[in-house]
Enzyme design. Structure first.
Site, short mmCIF file in Angstrom:
data_model
loop_
_atom_site.label_atom_id
_atom_site.label_comp_id
_atom_site.label_asym_id
_atom_site.label_seq_id
_atom_site.Cartn_x
_atom_site.Cartn_y
_atom_site.Cartn_z
N HIS A 173 -4.27 -5.45 -6.86
CA HIS A 173 -3.06 -5.04 -7.60
C HIS A 173 -1.77 -5.31 -6.81
O HIS A 173 -0.78 -4.60 -6.98
CB HIS A 173 -3.17 -3.56 -7.99
CG HIS A 173 -3.27 -2.61 -6.82
ND1 HIS A 173 -4.07 -1.50 -6.82
CD2 HIS A 173 -2.66 -2.61 -5.60
CE1 HIS A 173 -3.93 -0.85 -5.67
NE2 HIS A 173 -3.08 -1.52 -4.91
N HIS A 184 0.95 4.87 -4.97
CA HIS A 184 1.49 4.47 -3.66
C HIS A 184 2.81 5.16 -3.35
O HIS A 184 3.64 4.62 -2.62
CB HIS A 184 1.73 2.96 -3.61
CG HIS A 184 0.52 2.10 -3.80
ND1 HIS A 184 -0.13 1.98 -5.00
CD2 HIS A 184 -0.13 1.29 -2.94
CE1 HIS A 184 -1.14 1.13 -4.88
NE2 HIS A 184 -1.17 0.70 -3.64
N HIS A 238 -7.37 -5.62 3.16
CA HIS A 238 -5.99 -5.87 3.57
C HIS A 238 -5.47 -4.75 4.44
O HIS A 238 -5.90 -3.60 4.35
CB HIS A 238 -5.05 -6.16 2.41
CG HIS A 238 -4.83 -5.07 1.37
ND1 HIS A 238 -5.86 -4.48 0.65
CD2 HIS A 238 -3.70 -4.49 0.92
CE1 HIS A 238 -5.35 -3.61 -0.21
NE2 HIS A 238 -4.03 -3.58 -0.05
N GLU A 282 -8.77 0.84 -0.43
CA GLU A 282 -8.61 0.92 -1.90
C GLU A 282 -9.90 0.53 -2.64
O GLU A 282 -10.00 0.76 -3.85
CB GLU A 282 -7.46 0.01 -2.36
CG GLU A 282 -6.10 0.54 -1.94
CD GLU A 282 -4.95 -0.41 -2.28
OE1 GLU A 282 -3.79 0.03 -2.17
OE2 GLU A 282 -5.19 -1.59 -2.63
C1 DHB Z 1 0.16 -5.42 -0.97
C2 DHB Z 1 -1.13 -5.01 -1.40
C3 DHB Z 1 -1.28 -3.76 -2.00
O1 DHB Z 1 -2.49 -3.26 -2.41
C4 DHB Z 1 -0.19 -2.94 -2.22
O2 DHB Z 1 -0.38 -1.76 -2.86
C5 DHB Z 1 1.07 -3.33 -1.77
C6 DHB Z 1 1.25 -4.57 -1.15
C7 DHB Z 1 0.34 -6.77 -0.34
O3 DHB Z 1 -0.62 -7.47 -0.01
O4 DHB Z 1 1.51 -7.18 -0.22
FE FE Z 2 -2.31 -1.09 -2.98
#
Ligand code: DHB
Ligand code: FE
Length: 295
Positions: A12, A59, A192, A239
């Site tokens: 997302h 978030h 990530h 997540e």
């Molecule tokens: C990014 C990924 C995310 O899941 C998020 O909530 C905000 C930013 C990213 O990779 O930039």
């Molecule tokens: Fe996120």
């Protein structure tokens, strides 16, 4: 009788919303991600879901660090998306299915989950972008039940607890007497990490483990503690808890319809999967056996 037809699981990343709003979907950077979606939309066209039960994490738009429920269920008539600071125009958000929300809430409390109920709720990019990807350029033709999981401020719920939450939601869906076709979405991930010493960290091997087990053996994803998941997947890779909960709502048996994996979109290993249940419409169904793109 309601039917639970399956689920769409997707990253997302907010920059996806920027690409949509700039019309950049065909650019070389974005095409590998957006190319995942025509098979998803084909599946949605065949299945015609009426309701999306959306598992995601907020978030900081609706819940900030001062008030952070472990699990929250929306029970609002309407939901709204707002710019959280990413410079995106708000996306359209479909109305709520309040009766189903309350049936889910009743079942979760009966099953001893101490949840927060939200009759007034903003939904952030983790809900709005997946809907905009599935039904581009319009308000999704469904009603929604948003369910948030705290993946932001520790202590986080365990993967085992998230799978149990999803399974309890699945019981409520199985008992629902309405005529609707119900699907789930699980958003976020895959690996990530946005900040700290390991900013930019991704782990294709762990992501593959998650994708390989999601349909047939979701309990395999609960063998790691939250801290192990952070180690394996990054601080935001956790997540995956949203995917695990959404998978739990689909019951014992699901099969994989499509899968795409591409590194990187922004800071994220981007993945899109569709799983379906035996209750999915069988006629005209197209199987996509695409191998995941592992980079
Ligand atoms: C990014 C990924 C995310 O899941 C998020 O909530 C905000 C930013 C990213 O990779 O930039
Ligand atoms: Fe996120």
């Amino acid at each position: 009788m309601a039917k639970v037809i399956g689920g769409v699981f997707t990253s997302h990343v907010p920059a996806i919303g920027g690409a949509i709003q700039r019309g950049a979907q065909g650019e070389p950077y974005w095409a590998p991600f957006f190319n995942a979606w025509p098979p998803v939309r084909e599946w949605l066209d065949v299945q015609q879901p009426d309701v999306v039960v959306m598992f995601y994490n907020d978030h900081g738009l609706n819940f900030f660090l001062d008030k952070m429920p472990t699990f929250a269920v929306g029970a609002a008539e309407v939901y709204r998306n707002e710019d959280e600071g990413w410079g995106l125009h708000p996306f359209p958000v479909p109305p709520g299915h309040t009766e189903l929300s309350w049936a889910i809430i009743e079942k979760l409390v009966e099953e001893e989950f101490d949840i927060t109920t939200c009759q007034d709720m903003l939904v952030d990019h983790a809900a709005s972008i997946p809907l905009a990807l599935a039904w581009p350029g319009r308000e999704a033709p469904v009603r929604i039940v948003p369910i948030t999981i705290n993946t932001v401020q520790h202590p986080l719920p365990s993967a085992k607890r998230c799978l149990a939450l999803g399974r309890a939601v699945g019981k409520a869906l199985a008992e629902w007497q309405g005529p609707e076709k119900i699907m789930v979405m699980g958003t976020g991930g895959l690996s990530h990490q946005l900040d700290g010493e390991r900013a930019g960290f991704m782990n294709a091997e762990y992501d593959k483990f998650c994708m390989d087990n999601l349909a047939r053996d979701p309990d395999a994803l609960t063998t790691h503690s939250v801290h192990e998941i952070v180690e394996l997947s990054g601080t935001q890779g956790v997540e995956i808890l949203n995917w695990i909960a959404a998978r739990g709502a689909l019951g014992a048996s699901t099969s994989e319809v499509s899968r795409t994996y591409h590194i990187p979109i922004s800071n994220t290993a981007a993945a899109v999967m569709v799983l379906e249940t035996e209750a999915a419409v069988q006629s005209g169904k197209i199987k996509h056996e695409a191998e995941p793109e592992m980079i």
